[in-house]
Design a protein around this motif. Structure first.
Motif, mmCIF file in Angstrom:
data_model
loop_
_atom_site.group_PDB
_atom_site.id
_atom_site.type_symbol
_atom_site.label_atom_id
_atom_site.label_comp_id
_atom_site.label_asym_id
_atom_site.label_seq_id
_atom_site.Cartn_x
_atom_site.Cartn_y
_atom_site.Cartn_z
ATOM 1 N N GLN A 175 43.172 29.969 58.946
ATOM 2 C CA GLN A 175 42.968 28.559 59.235
ATOM 3 C C GLN A 175 42.014 27.884 58.254
ATOM 4 O O GLN A 175 41.776 26.689 58.363
ATOM 5 C CB GLN A 175 42.427 28.391 60.659
ATOM 6 C CG GLN A 175 43.437 28.743 61.727
ATOM 7 C CD GLN A 175 42.823 28.688 63.098
ATOM 8 O OE1 GLN A 175 41.861 29.384 63.386
ATOM 9 N NE2 GLN A 175 43.377 27.848 63.949
ATOM 10 N N LEU A 176 41.491 28.634 57.309
ATOM 11 C CA LEU A 176 40.593 28.061 56.314
ATOM 12 C C LEU A 176 41.393 27.707 55.065
ATOM 13 O O LEU A 176 42.372 28.377 54.744
ATOM 14 C CB LEU A 176 39.475 29.051 55.992
ATOM 15 C CG LEU A 176 38.624 29.472 57.188
ATOM 16 C CD1 LEU A 176 37.593 30.503 56.768
ATOM 17 C CD2 LEU A 176 37.960 28.277 57.839
ATOM 18 N N PRO A 177 41.016 26.634 54.369
ATOM 19 C CA PRO A 177 41.793 26.201 53.204
ATOM 20 C C PRO A 177 41.909 27.309 52.159
ATOM 21 O O PRO A 177 40.949 28.054 51.933
ATOM 22 C CB PRO A 177 40.984 25.030 52.646
ATOM 23 C CG PRO A 177 40.063 24.615 53.724
ATOM 24 C CD PRO A 177 39.844 25.802 54.597
ATOM 25 N N PRO A 178 43.057 27.395 51.514
ATOM 26 C CA PRO A 178 43.215 28.406 50.468
ATOM 27 C C PRO A 178 42.362 28.061 49.250
ATOM 28 O O PRO A 178 42.072 26.881 49.010
ATOM 29 C CB PRO A 178 44.706 28.339 50.133
ATOM 30 C CG PRO A 178 45.154 27.002 50.592
ATOM 31 C CD PRO A 178 44.264 26.607 51.724
ATOM 32 N N PRO A 179 41.946 29.056 48.500
ATOM 33 C CA PRO A 179 41.136 28.788 47.301
ATOM 34 C C PRO A 179 41.990 28.162 46.194
ATOM 35 O O PRO A 179 43.224 28.204 46.239
ATOM 36 C CB PRO A 179 40.643 30.181 46.893
ATOM 37 C CG PRO A 179 41.648 31.121 47.450
ATOM 38 C CD PRO A 179 42.180 30.481 48.702
ATOM 39 N N GLY A 180 41.333 27.610 45.230
ATOM 40 C CA GLY A 180 42.019 27.081 44.060
ATOM 41 C C GLY A 180 42.375 25.612 44.189
ATOM 42 O O GLY A 180 42.088 24.968 45.191
ATOM 43 N N GLU A 181 42.987 25.109 43.136
ATOM 44 C CA GLU A 181 43.423 23.717 43.115
ATOM 45 C C GLU A 181 44.858 23.653 43.592
ATOM 46 O O GLU A 181 45.747 24.260 42.994
ATOM 47 C CB GLU A 181 43.289 23.152 41.710
ATOM 48 C CG GLU A 181 41.844 23.042 41.266
ATOM 49 C CD GLU A 181 41.713 22.352 39.930
ATOM 50 O OE1 GLU A 181 42.572 21.522 39.589
ATOM 51 O OE2 GLU A 181 40.738 22.654 39.232
ATOM 52 N N TRP A 182 45.104 22.934 44.651
ATOM 53 C CA TRP A 182 46.433 22.813 45.215
ATOM 54 C C TRP A 182 46.640 21.397 45.713
ATOM 55 O O TRP A 182 45.691 20.665 45.961
ATOM 56 C CB TRP A 182 46.653 23.834 46.340
ATOM 57 C CG TRP A 182 45.519 23.950 47.313
ATOM 58 C CD1 TRP A 182 44.448 24.789 47.242
ATOM 59 C CD2 TRP A 182 45.315 23.171 48.499
ATOM 60 N NE1 TRP A 182 43.602 24.586 48.301
ATOM 61 C CE2 TRP A 182 44.114 23.590 49.096
ATOM 62 C CE3 TRP A 182 46.021 22.154 49.132
ATOM 63 C CZ2 TRP A 182 43.614 23.051 50.266
ATOM 64 C CZ3 TRP A 182 45.514 21.605 50.307
ATOM 65 C CH2 TRP A 182 44.330 22.061 50.851
ATOM 66 N N THR A 183 47.879 21.012 45.846
ATOM 67 C CA THR A 183 48.191 19.672 46.339
ATOM 68 C C THR A 183 48.968 19.719 47.647
ATOM 69 O O THR A 183 49.109 18.707 48.315
ATOM 70 C CB THR A 183 49.001 18.871 45.308
ATOM 71 O OG1 THR A 183 50.188 19.591 44.998
ATOM 72 C CG2 THR A 183 48.187 18.644 44.040
ATOM 73 N N THR A 184 49.476 20.880 48.015
ATOM 74 C CA THR A 184 50.230 21.035 49.253
ATOM 75 C C THR A 184 49.789 22.307 49.948
ATOM 76 O O THR A 184 49.690 23.364 49.326
ATOM 77 C CB THR A 184 51.749 21.107 48.979
ATOM 78 O OG1 THR A 184 52.141 19.949 48.248
ATOM 79 C CG2 THR A 184 52.532 21.185 50.271
ATOM 80 N N TRP A 185 49.545 22.193 51.237
ATOM 81 C CA TRP A 185 49.152 23.357 52.036
ATOM 82 C C TRP A 185 50.038 23.343 53.270
ATOM 83 O O TRP A 185 49.948 22.452 54.092
ATOM 84 C CB TRP A 185 47.688 23.243 52.402
ATOM 85 C CG TRP A 185 47.136 24.303 53.313
ATOM 86 C CD1 TRP A 185 47.660 25.524 53.587
ATOM 87 C CD2 TRP A 185 45.924 24.228 54.066
ATOM 88 N NE1 TRP A 185 46.865 26.213 54.465
ATOM 89 C CE2 TRP A 185 45.788 25.438 54.769
ATOM 90 C CE3 TRP A 185 44.945 23.260 54.224
ATOM 91 C CZ2 TRP A 185 44.708 25.696 55.608
ATOM 92 C CZ3 TRP A 185 43.872 23.523 55.059
ATOM 93 C CH2 TRP A 185 43.762 24.735 55.736
ATOM 94 N N LEU A 186 50.909 24.311 53.392
ATOM 95 C CA LEU A 186 51.832 24.391 54.523
ATOM 96 C C LEU A 186 51.230 25.256 55.620
ATOM 97 O O LEU A 186 50.860 26.408 55.387
ATOM 98 C CB LEU A 186 53.174 24.982 54.079
ATOM 99 C CG LEU A 186 54.173 25.273 55.204
ATOM 100 C CD1 LEU A 186 54.624 23.979 55.864
ATOM 101 C CD2 LEU A 186 55.359 26.051 54.664
ATOM 102 N N LEU A 187 51.134 24.691 56.807
ATOM 103 C CA LEU A 187 50.715 25.445 57.990
ATOM 104 C C LEU A 187 51.948 25.600 58.857
ATOM 105 O O LEU A 187 52.432 24.641 59.443
ATOM 106 C CB LEU A 187 49.635 24.685 58.759
ATOM 107 C CG LEU A 187 48.314 24.497 58.037
ATOM 108 C CD1 LEU A 187 47.425 23.526 58.794
ATOM 109 C CD2 LEU A 187 47.619 25.825 57.864
ATOM 110 N N LEU A 188 52.457 26.791 58.926
ATOM 111 C CA LEU A 188 53.686 27.057 59.662
ATOM 112 C C LEU A 188 53.344 27.959 60.842
ATOM 113 O O LEU A 188 52.882 29.083 60.663
ATOM 114 C CB LEU A 188 54.702 27.744 58.736
ATOM 115 C CG LEU A 188 56.092 27.984 59.261
ATOM 116 C CD1 LEU A 188 56.770 26.660 59.596
ATOM 117 C CD2 LEU A 188 56.911 28.733 58.218
ATOM 118 N N GLY A 189 53.539 27.439 62.039
ATOM 119 C CA GLY A 189 53.213 28.221 63.225
ATOM 120 C C GLY A 189 53.782 27.552 64.461
ATOM 121 O O GLY A 189 54.164 26.382 64.435
ATOM 122 N N GLY A 190 53.811 28.273 65.526
ATOM 123 C CA GLY A 190 54.333 27.758 66.785
ATOM 124 C C GLY A 190 53.285 26.979 67.556
ATOM 125 O O GLY A 190 52.171 26.742 67.080
#
Length: 100
Positions: free
Chosen positions: A28-43
């Motif tokens: 649940q913590l943000p992924p490291p690095g430079e990113w523009t999209t973070w997909l949270l896929l869960g029920g």
């Protein structure tokens, strides 16, 4: 551990209750690095709304974002879940620091 927590002042305990880096799971913590999209896929109940609210809170409070767009199927859905819901933006802020 409980004895240590009981020794803390009420204000300190309240502050700890809003430290997502301590409460959230690694997923649940943000992924490291430079990113523009973070997909949270869960029920249902997997923590997607809380994770999103905590991330929005962190980028705004850290001065990395001034305006944020919340996108939902309808305006009411976005407001009821992402803002006013039990894991929404109002819930993840201490009462004295809630957004208006």
């Amino acid at each position: 551990m409980q004895a240590s927590l009981e020794a803390l002042e009420p204000d300190t305990l309240e502050q700890l209750a809003f430290k997502w880096c301590l409460l959230g799971s690694q997923k649940q913590l943000p992924p490291p690095g430079e990113w523009t999209t973070w997909l949270l896929l869960g029920g249902r109940g997997s923590g997607k709304t809380r994770t999103g609210a905590e991330w929005v809170r962190s980028v705004v409070c850290d001065g990395l974002a001034g305006r944020v767009a919340l996108v939902g199927e309808t305006y009411a859905d976005a407001r009821e879940v992402m803002v006013e819901g039990e894991s929404g933006l109002l819930a993840v802020h201490p009462k004295h620091d809630r957004p208006e």
